[in-house]
Design a protein around this motif. Structure first.
Motif, mmCIF file in Angstrom:
data_model
loop_
_atom_site.group_PDB
_atom_site.id
_atom_site.type_symbol
_atom_site.label_atom_id
_atom_site.label_comp_id
_atom_site.label_asym_id
_atom_site.label_seq_id
_atom_site.Cartn_x
_atom_site.Cartn_y
_atom_site.Cartn_z
ATOM 1 N N LEU A 47 0.839 -1.316 -0.122
ATOM 2 C CA LEU A 47 -0.190 -0.060 -0.092
ATOM 3 C C LEU A 47 0.774 1.377 0.169
ATOM 4 O O LEU A 47 0.598 2.194 -0.643
ATOM 5 N N MET B 162 1.040 4.024 -2.891
ATOM 6 C CA MET B 162 0.688 5.550 -2.432
ATOM 7 C C MET B 162 1.999 6.348 -3.131
ATOM 8 O O MET B 162 1.655 7.423 -3.750
ATOM 9 N N THR C 232 1.659 9.119 -6.139
ATOM 10 C CA THR C 232 2.199 10.499 -5.955
ATOM 11 C C THR C 232 3.394 11.127 -6.641
ATOM 12 O O THR C 232 3.279 12.153 -7.107
#
Length: 105
Positions: free
Chosen positions: A9, A13, A17
């Motif tokens: 995860l 992420m 980003t």
């Protein structure tokens, strides 16, 4: 949640980003001259901050009246050109005072 799932995860992420920040640099090579696009890019941080802040204001407090009082105080303080820390402190204090007064009555 095991550590492997958490690590995956975090990687997803971080990748998203990074892509969001990298894509404009790859596709936009020259200065943007459009006044419309520049105005959108100028106001976007304010719009995103507002979209994240306003729901949190009303979800944080158990009392909608106290949240409304805090929001009104913050807007009035911001419109009178107070600093960010003063606005935040006054809004929090007014919200907590309203909650406390509502518990008394």
């Amino acid at each position: 949640m095991d550590n492997l799932h958490l690590f995956i995860l975090i990687l997803v992420m971080a990748g998203i980003t990074f892509l969001i920040r990298m894509i404009p640099f790859v596709f936009v090579r020259k200065k943007i001259k459009s006044r419309f696009i520049n105005s959108i890019l100028y106001y976007m941080p304010y719009a995103v901050l507002s979209a994240m802040t306003f729901p949190a204001i009303f979800l944080f407090s158990e009392n909608i009246i106290a949240a409304t009082v805090g929001t009104v105080v913050a807007v009035v303080m911001a419109m009178t050109k107070r600093s960010l820390i003063i606005v935040a402190v006054c809004a929090c204090v007014s919200m907590l005072a309203t909650q406390y007064l509502m518990l008394l009555f």
